[in-house]
Write a protein that holds these residues in place. Sequence first.
Motif, PDB file in Angstrom:
ATOM      1  N   GLY A 292       1.124  -1.126  -0.178  1.00  0.00           N
ATOM      2  CA  GLY A 292      -0.217   0.138   0.017  1.00  0.00           C
ATOM      3  C   GLY A 292       0.633   1.598   0.140  1.00  0.00           C
ATOM      4  O   GLY A 292       0.527   2.159   0.184  1.00  0.00           O
ATOM      5  N   ASN A 293       2.067   1.341   0.191  1.00  0.00           N
ATOM      6  CA  ASN A 293       2.715   2.369   0.023  1.00  0.00           C
ATOM      7  C   ASN A 293       3.310   3.082  -1.959  1.00  0.00           C
ATOM      8  O   ASN A 293       2.885   2.124  -2.581  1.00  0.00           O
ATOM      9  CB  ASN A 293       4.439   2.590   0.521  1.00  0.00           C
ATOM     10  CG  ASN A 293       4.478   1.546   2.116  1.00  0.00           C
ATOM     11  OD1 ASN A 293       3.930   2.201   2.855  1.00  0.00           O
ATOM     12  ND2 ASN A 293       5.247   0.347   1.881  1.00  0.00           N
ATOM     13  N   LYS A 294       3.198   4.073  -1.971  1.00  0.00           N
ATOM     14  CA  LYS A 294       4.030   5.112  -2.611  1.00  0.00           C
ATOM     15  C   LYS A 294       4.799   4.202  -3.460  1.00  0.00           C
ATOM     16  O   LYS A 294       5.973   4.003  -2.857  1.00  0.00           O
ATOM     17  CB  LYS A 294       3.820   6.319  -2.722  1.00  0.00           C
ATOM     18  CG  LYS A 294       3.862   6.980  -4.039  1.00  0.00           C
ATOM     19  CD  LYS A 294       3.876   8.748  -3.616  1.00  0.00           C
ATOM     20  CE  LYS A 294       4.049   9.325  -5.503  1.00  0.00           C
ATOM     21  NZ  LYS A 294       5.442   8.671  -6.396  1.00  0.00           N
ATOM     22  N   PHE A 295       5.360   4.206  -4.874  1.00  0.00           N
ATOM     23  CA  PHE A 295       5.874   3.368  -5.263  1.00  0.00           C
ATOM     24  C   PHE A 295       6.689   4.470  -6.174  1.00  0.00           C
ATOM     25  O   PHE A 295       5.956   5.081  -6.862  1.00  0.00           O
ATOM     26  CB  PHE A 295       5.706   2.363  -6.865  1.00  0.00           C
ATOM     27  CG  PHE A 295       6.165   1.007  -7.274  1.00  0.00           C
ATOM     28  CD1 PHE A 295       6.367   0.189  -7.159  1.00  0.00           C
ATOM     29  CD2 PHE A 295       7.270   1.758  -8.358  1.00  0.00           C
ATOM     30  CE1 PHE A 295       7.010  -0.772  -7.333  1.00  0.00           C
ATOM     31  CE2 PHE A 295       8.112   0.571  -8.802  1.00  0.00           C
ATOM     32  CZ  PHE A 295       7.898  -0.856  -7.779  1.00  0.00           C
ATOM     33  N   THR A 296       8.416   4.666  -5.189  1.00  0.00           N
ATOM     34  CA  THR A 296       8.944   5.466  -5.736  1.00  0.00           C
ATOM     35  C   THR A 296      10.086   5.868  -6.940  1.00  0.00           C
ATOM     36  O   THR A 296       9.724   4.365  -7.546  1.00  0.00           O
ATOM     37  CB  THR A 296       9.599   5.800  -4.934  1.00  0.00           C
ATOM     38  OG1 THR A 296      10.669   4.620  -4.369  1.00  0.00           O
ATOM     39  CG2 THR A 296       8.567   6.127  -3.555  1.00  0.00           C
ATOM     40  N   GLN A 297      10.363   6.584  -7.340  1.00  0.00           N
ATOM     41  CA  GLN A 297      11.448   6.328  -8.990  1.00  0.00           C
ATOM     42  C   GLN A 297      12.318   5.402  -8.073  1.00  0.00           C
ATOM     43  O   GLN A 297      13.438   4.941  -8.869  1.00  0.00           O
ATOM     44  CB  GLN A 297      11.788   7.775  -8.496  1.00  0.00           C
ATOM     45  CG  GLN A 297      10.450   8.632  -8.900  1.00  0.00           C
ATOM     46  CD  GLN A 297      11.225  10.506 -10.196  1.00  0.00           C
ATOM     47  OE1 GLN A 297      12.312  10.313 -10.170  1.00  0.00           O
ATOM     48  NE2 GLN A 297      10.457  10.851  -9.894  1.00  0.00           N
ATOM     49  N   VAL A 298      13.110   5.853  -6.637  1.00  0.00           N
ATOM     50  CA  VAL A 298      13.696   4.887  -6.113  1.00  0.00           C
ATOM     51  C   VAL A 298      13.722   3.358  -6.519  1.00  0.00           C
ATOM     52  O   VAL A 298      14.224   2.700  -7.209  1.00  0.00           O
ATOM     53  CB  VAL A 298      14.443   4.924  -5.347  1.00  0.00           C
ATOM     54  CG1 VAL A 298      15.151   3.960  -4.174  1.00  0.00           C
ATOM     55  CG2 VAL A 298      14.638   6.385  -4.524  1.00  0.00           C
ATOM     56  N   MET A 299      12.636   3.013  -6.038  1.00  0.00           N
ATOM     57  CA  MET A 299      11.817   1.833  -6.532  1.00  0.00           C
ATOM     58  C   MET A 299      11.805   1.296  -7.895  1.00  0.00           C
ATOM     59  O   MET A 299      12.033   0.060  -7.996  1.00  0.00           O
ATOM     60  CB  MET A 299      10.478   1.302  -5.432  1.00  0.00           C
ATOM     61  CG  MET A 299      10.567   1.743  -4.741  1.00  0.00           C
ATOM     62  SD  MET A 299       8.417   1.184  -3.376  1.00  0.00           S
ATOM     63  CE  MET A 299       8.797   1.631  -2.225  1.00  0.00           C
ATOM     64  N   LEU A 300      11.760   1.832  -8.264  1.00  0.00           N
ATOM     65  CA  LEU A 300      10.937   1.632  -9.923  1.00  0.00           C
ATOM     66  C   LEU A 300      13.176   1.397 -10.566  1.00  0.00           C
ATOM     67  O   LEU A 300      13.203   0.414 -11.399  1.00  0.00           O
ATOM     68  CB  LEU A 300      11.095   3.217 -11.152  1.00  0.00           C
ATOM     69  CG  LEU A 300      10.983   2.395 -12.079  1.00  0.00           C
ATOM     70  CD1 LEU A 300      10.273   1.236 -12.776  1.00  0.00           C
ATOM     71  CD2 LEU A 300       9.670   4.490 -12.952  1.00  0.00           C
ATOM     72  N   ALA A 301      13.712   2.125 -10.232  1.00  0.00           N
ATOM     73  CA  ALA A 301      15.140   2.430 -11.124  1.00  0.00           C
ATOM     74  C   ALA A 301      15.399   0.996 -10.361  1.00  0.00           C
ATOM     75  O   ALA A 301      16.374   0.483 -10.989  1.00  0.00           O
ATOM     76  CB  ALA A 301      15.693   3.306 -10.287  1.00  0.00           C
ATOM     77  N   ASP A 302      15.802   0.440  -9.141  1.00  0.00           N
ATOM     78  CA  ASP A 302      16.564  -1.017  -8.248  1.00  0.00           C
ATOM     79  C   ASP A 302      15.308  -1.873  -9.061  1.00  0.00           C
ATOM     80  O   ASP A 302      16.724  -2.983  -9.745  1.00  0.00           O
ATOM     81  CB  ASP A 302      15.752  -1.363  -7.278  1.00  0.00           C
ATOM     82  CG  ASP A 302      16.658   0.056  -6.003  1.00  0.00           C
ATOM     83  OD1 ASP A 302      17.828   0.615  -6.368  1.00  0.00           O
ATOM     84  OD2 ASP A 302      16.332   0.354  -5.234  1.00  0.00           O
ATOM     85  N   ALA A 303      14.174  -1.511  -9.496  1.00  0.00           N
ATOM     86  CA  ALA A 303      13.547  -3.533  -9.750  1.00  0.00           C
ATOM     87  C   ALA A 303      14.257  -2.701 -11.342  1.00  0.00           C
ATOM     88  O   ALA A 303      14.497  -4.052 -12.097  1.00  0.00           O
ATOM     89  CB  ALA A 303      11.602  -2.869 -10.223  1.00  0.00           C
ATOM     90  N   LEU A 304      14.194  -2.149 -12.850  1.00  0.00           N
ATOM     91  CA  LEU A 304      14.686  -1.679 -13.829  1.00  0.00           C
ATOM     92  C   LEU A 304      16.175  -2.676 -13.946  1.00  0.00           C
ATOM     93  O   LEU A 304      16.160  -3.126 -14.683  1.00  0.00           O
ATOM     94  CB  LEU A 304      14.575  -0.652 -13.974  1.00  0.00           C
ATOM     95  CG  LEU A 304      13.056   0.241 -14.215  1.00  0.00           C
ATOM     96  CD1 LEU A 304      13.514   1.445 -15.190  1.00  0.00           C
ATOM     97  CD2 LEU A 304      12.999  -0.638 -16.091  1.00  0.00           C
ATOM     98  N   THR A 305      17.235  -2.072 -12.587  1.00  0.00           N
ATOM     99  CA  THR A 305      18.197  -2.558 -12.456  1.00  0.00           C
ATOM    100  C   THR A 305      18.325  -4.263 -12.458  1.00  0.00           C
ATOM    101  O   THR A 305      19.052  -5.241 -12.751  1.00  0.00           O
ATOM    102  CB  THR A 305      18.949  -1.876 -11.240  1.00  0.00           C
ATOM    103  OG1 THR A 305      18.919  -0.335 -11.431  1.00  0.00           O
ATOM    104  CG2 THR A 305      20.276  -2.242 -11.313  1.00  0.00           C
TER     105      THR A 305
END
Length: 91
Positions: free
Chosen positions: A19-32
Motif C-alpha cells: 500500500g505504499n507509494k511506488f517511488t522512482q528509487v524503487m523503479l530504478a532498483d527494479a529496472l536494474t
Amino acid sequence: MKINEIVAEVLENTTTPGGNKFTQVMLADALTEKYGKKTTPAAVWDRLKNENMKVTTAIEMLDILGYDVVVVPREKGRETYEVERGGPRDR
C-alpha cells in the motif's frame, strides 16, 4: 498526452503490495534487477521528463509497474486514443 507523461502518471498512481507509494528509487532498483542495466533514480527522473522517451524504455518501466502495452486497431469513427487505467497492483 505523451508517453513520458503516461508513464509518470502511472508511477504517481501505483502502490506497492503493502500500500505504499511506488517511488522512482524503487523503479530504478527494479529496472536494474530485471533488465541488468544499472539505472539510477536520477536516470528515471530524466526519462520521465524526456518528451522523446523510447518506446522500449516506456515498456520496461510500465512492465515493472504492472502494466502491459497493447496496440489495437482504432474503432471506426473514433479519432482519439484513451489511456485505460488499472493493472495487477490495482486489483
